[in-house]
Design a protein around this motif. Structure first.
Motif, PDB file in Angstrom:
ATOM      1  N   LYS A  54     -77.816-122.813  12.199  1.00  0.00           N
ATOM      2  CA  LYS A  54     -77.640-123.547  11.060  1.00  0.00           C
ATOM      3  C   LYS A  54     -79.022-123.185  10.254  1.00  0.00           C
ATOM      4  N   GLN A  55     -80.106-123.602  11.358  1.00  0.00           N
ATOM      5  CA  GLN A  55     -81.584-123.552  10.822  1.00  0.00           C
ATOM      6  C   GLN A  55     -81.961-121.922  10.440  1.00  0.00           C
ATOM      7  N   ALA A  56     -81.370-121.124  11.099  1.00  0.00           N
ATOM      8  CA  ALA A  56     -81.946-119.701  10.926  1.00  0.00           C
ATOM      9  C   ALA A  56     -81.115-119.306   9.535  1.00  0.00           C
ATOM     10  N   VAL A  57     -79.934-120.009   9.271  1.00  0.00           N
ATOM     11  CA  VAL A  57     -79.306-119.457   7.945  1.00  0.00           C
ATOM     12  C   VAL A  57     -80.359-119.851   6.777  1.00  0.00           C
ATOM     13  N   ASN A  58     -80.861-121.363   6.767  1.00  0.00           N
ATOM     14  CA  ASN A  58     -81.712-121.885   6.003  1.00  0.00           C
ATOM     15  C   ASN A  58     -83.002-121.017   5.724  1.00  0.00           C
ATOM     16  N   LEU A  59     -83.466-120.617   7.298  1.00  0.00           N
ATOM     17  CA  LEU A  59     -84.920-119.903   7.112  1.00  0.00           C
ATOM     18  C   LEU A  59     -84.689-118.432   6.370  1.00  0.00           C
ATOM     19  N   GLN A  60     -83.499-118.011   6.651  1.00  0.00           N
ATOM     20  CA  GLN A  60     -83.181-116.524   6.157  1.00  0.00           C
ATOM     21  C   GLN A  60     -83.011-116.579   4.579  1.00  0.00           C
ATOM     22  N   HIS A  61     -82.416-117.908   4.083  1.00  0.00           N
ATOM     23  CA  HIS A  61     -82.164-118.213   2.689  1.00  0.00           C
ATOM     24  C   HIS A  61     -83.760-118.327   2.120  1.00  0.00           C
ATOM     25  N   TYR A  62     -84.447-118.972   2.676  1.00  0.00           N
ATOM     26  CA  TYR A  62     -85.962-119.128   2.068  1.00  0.00           C
ATOM     27  C   TYR A  62     -87.014-118.013   2.387  1.00  0.00           C
ATOM     28  N   GLY A  63     -86.582-116.923   3.071  1.00  0.00           N
ATOM     29  CA  GLY A  63     -87.386-115.718   3.339  1.00  0.00           C
ATOM     30  C   GLY A  63     -88.670-116.197   4.608  1.00  0.00           C
ATOM     31  N   LYS A  64     -88.173-117.108   5.310  1.00  0.00           N
ATOM     32  CA  LYS A  64     -89.278-117.328   6.415  1.00  0.00           C
ATOM     33  C   LYS A  64     -89.040-116.463   7.559  1.00  0.00           C
ATOM     34  N   ILE A  65     -89.190-115.241   7.549  1.00  0.00           N
ATOM     35  CA  ILE A  65     -89.204-114.372   8.503  1.00  0.00           C
ATOM     36  C   ILE A  65     -89.497-114.483   9.871  1.00  0.00           C
ATOM     37  N   ALA A  66     -90.876-115.057   9.904  1.00  0.00           N
ATOM     38  CA  ALA A  66     -91.647-115.340  11.327  1.00  0.00           C
ATOM     39  C   ALA A  66     -90.778-116.515  11.925  1.00  0.00           C
ATOM     40  N   ALA A  67     -90.649-117.632  11.056  1.00  0.00           N
ATOM     41  CA  ALA A  67     -89.802-118.770  11.690  1.00  0.00           C
ATOM     42  C   ALA A  67     -88.403-118.062  12.219  1.00  0.00           C
ATOM     43  N   LYS A  69     -87.225-115.428  13.230  1.00  0.00           N
ATOM     44  CA  LYS A  69     -87.391-114.377  14.300  1.00  0.00           C
ATOM     45  C   LYS A  69     -87.654-115.550  15.755  1.00  0.00           C
ATOM     46  N   GLU A  70     -88.302-116.524  15.372  1.00  0.00           N
ATOM     47  CA  GLU A  70     -88.694-117.409  16.395  1.00  0.00           C
ATOM     48  C   GLU A  70     -87.387-118.147  16.897  1.00  0.00           C
ATOM     49  N   THR A  71     -86.688-118.741  15.692  1.00  0.00           N
ATOM     50  CA  THR A  71     -85.351-119.321  15.992  1.00  0.00           C
ATOM     51  C   THR A  71     -84.000-118.546  16.662  1.00  0.00           C
ATOM     52  N   GLU A  72     -84.184-117.176  16.173  1.00  0.00           N
ATOM     53  CA  GLU A  72     -83.213-116.169  16.607  1.00  0.00           C
ATOM     54  C   GLU A  72     -83.725-116.137  18.272  1.00  0.00           C
ATOM     55  N   ALA A  73     -84.853-116.067  18.843  1.00  0.00           N
ATOM     56  CA  ALA A  73     -85.250-115.915  20.085  1.00  0.00           C
ATOM     57  C   ALA A  73     -84.803-117.066  20.791  1.00  0.00           C
ATOM     58  N   LYS A  74     -85.016-118.267  20.277  1.00  0.00           N
ATOM     59  CA  LYS A  74     -84.302-119.395  20.853  1.00  0.00           C
ATOM     60  C   LYS A  74     -82.845-119.614  21.470  1.00  0.00           C
ATOM     61  N   ILE A  75     -82.244-119.098  19.987  1.00  0.00           N
ATOM     62  CA  ILE A  75     -80.747-118.859  20.435  1.00  0.00           C
ATOM     63  C   ILE A  75     -80.632-117.776  21.362  1.00  0.00           C
ATOM     64  N   ASP A  76     -81.217-116.536  21.587  1.00  0.00           N
ATOM     65  CA  ASP A  76     -80.993-115.776  22.508  1.00  0.00           C
ATOM     66  C   ASP A  76     -81.257-116.380  24.095  1.00  0.00           C
ATOM     67  N   ALA A  77     -82.377-117.068  24.080  1.00  0.00           N
ATOM     68  CA  ALA A  77     -82.670-117.664  25.249  1.00  0.00           C
ATOM     69  C   ALA A  77     -81.521-118.616  25.685  1.00  0.00           C
ATOM     70  N   LEU A  78     -81.263-119.479  24.892  1.00  0.00           N
ATOM     71  CA  LEU A  78     -79.957-120.533  25.066  1.00  0.00           C
ATOM     72  C   LEU A  78     -78.790-119.824  25.434  1.00  0.00           C
ATOM     73  N   GLN A  79     -78.464-118.797  24.892  1.00  0.00           N
ATOM     74  CA  GLN A  79     -77.104-117.853  25.056  1.00  0.00           C
ATOM     75  C   GLN A  79     -77.256-117.281  26.368  1.00  0.00           C
ATOM     76  N   LYS A  80     -78.425-116.662  26.786  1.00  0.00           N
ATOM     77  CA  LYS A  80     -78.767-116.222  28.074  1.00  0.00           C
ATOM     78  C   LYS A  80     -78.589-117.214  29.354  1.00  0.00           C
ATOM     79  N   GLU A  81     -79.052-118.334  29.114  1.00  0.00           N
ATOM     80  CA  GLU A  81     -79.010-119.497  29.887  1.00  0.00           C
ATOM     81  C   GLU A  81     -77.461-119.901  30.169  1.00  0.00           C
ATOM     82  N   ILE A  82     -76.544-119.914  29.106  1.00  0.00           N
ATOM     83  CA  ILE A  82     -75.229-120.015  29.445  1.00  0.00           C
ATOM     84  C   ILE A  82     -74.736-118.948  29.976  1.00  0.00           C
ATOM     85  N   ASP A  83     -74.713-117.508  29.783  1.00  0.00           N
ATOM     86  CA  ASP A  83     -74.277-116.522  30.482  1.00  0.00           C
ATOM     87  C   ASP A  83     -74.684-116.513  31.858  1.00  0.00           C
ATOM     88  N   GLU A  84     -75.696-116.999  32.352  1.00  0.00           N
ATOM     89  CA  GLU A  84     -76.273-116.890  33.636  1.00  0.00           C
ATOM     90  C   GLU A  84     -75.477-118.010  34.410  1.00  0.00           C
TER      91      GLU A  84
END
Length: 127
Positions: A54-67, A69-84
């Motif tokens: 949800k945060q990523a959608v808002n960040l994308q909407h407001y054009g906060k690209i750096a934030a 990318k950071e949020t997407e990296a957190k999502i990827d890390a959590l997904q990896k943790e689940i997958d492992e």
């Protein structure tokens, strides 16, 4: 040559579906899915991922690209943790086995129907 009604074919299909449902592979898949749904660590990580999405959608909407990318990296890390988690990898493996079985059944039905149709056409040509 026997003729079948649509209803008879549906009935046989339902019987086949019940047979598949009662295989060890499907029963293992269902147990693994239930264990995942009851696993607090998995549920916590999924809740975190949804919040971050949800945060990523808002960040994308407001054009906060750096934030974003950071949020997407957190999502990827959590997904990896689940997958492992072993329970998740077992579930994914069982899901693959069940999918393979369903594809095999579908392919076998398709090939058998095609073969029977072609055979029938060849017989009619010979008559």
């Amino acid at each position: 040559m026997a003729k079948y009604t649509r209803e008879e074919i549906i009935e046989r299909t339902e019987q086949l579906a019940k047979m598949i449902r009662d295989t060890e592979e499907v029963e293992f898949y269902q147990r693994a899915e239930k264990q995942i749904n009851q696993n607090q660590k998995v549920n916590d990580r999924i809740a975190q991922i949804k919040k971050l999405q949800k945060q990523a959608v808002n960040l994308q909407h407001y054009g906060k690209i750096a934030a974003l990318k950071e949020t997407e990296a957190k999502i990827d890390a959590l997904q990896k943790e689940i997958d492992e988690l072993p329970i998740v990898s077992e579930f994914k493996e069982s899901q693959g086995i069940v999918n393979d079985m369903l594809q095999m059944v579908t392919k076998t039905i398709s090939e058998t129907v095609e073969t029977e149709i072609l055979s029938s056409i060849e017989k009619k040509k010979e008559e």
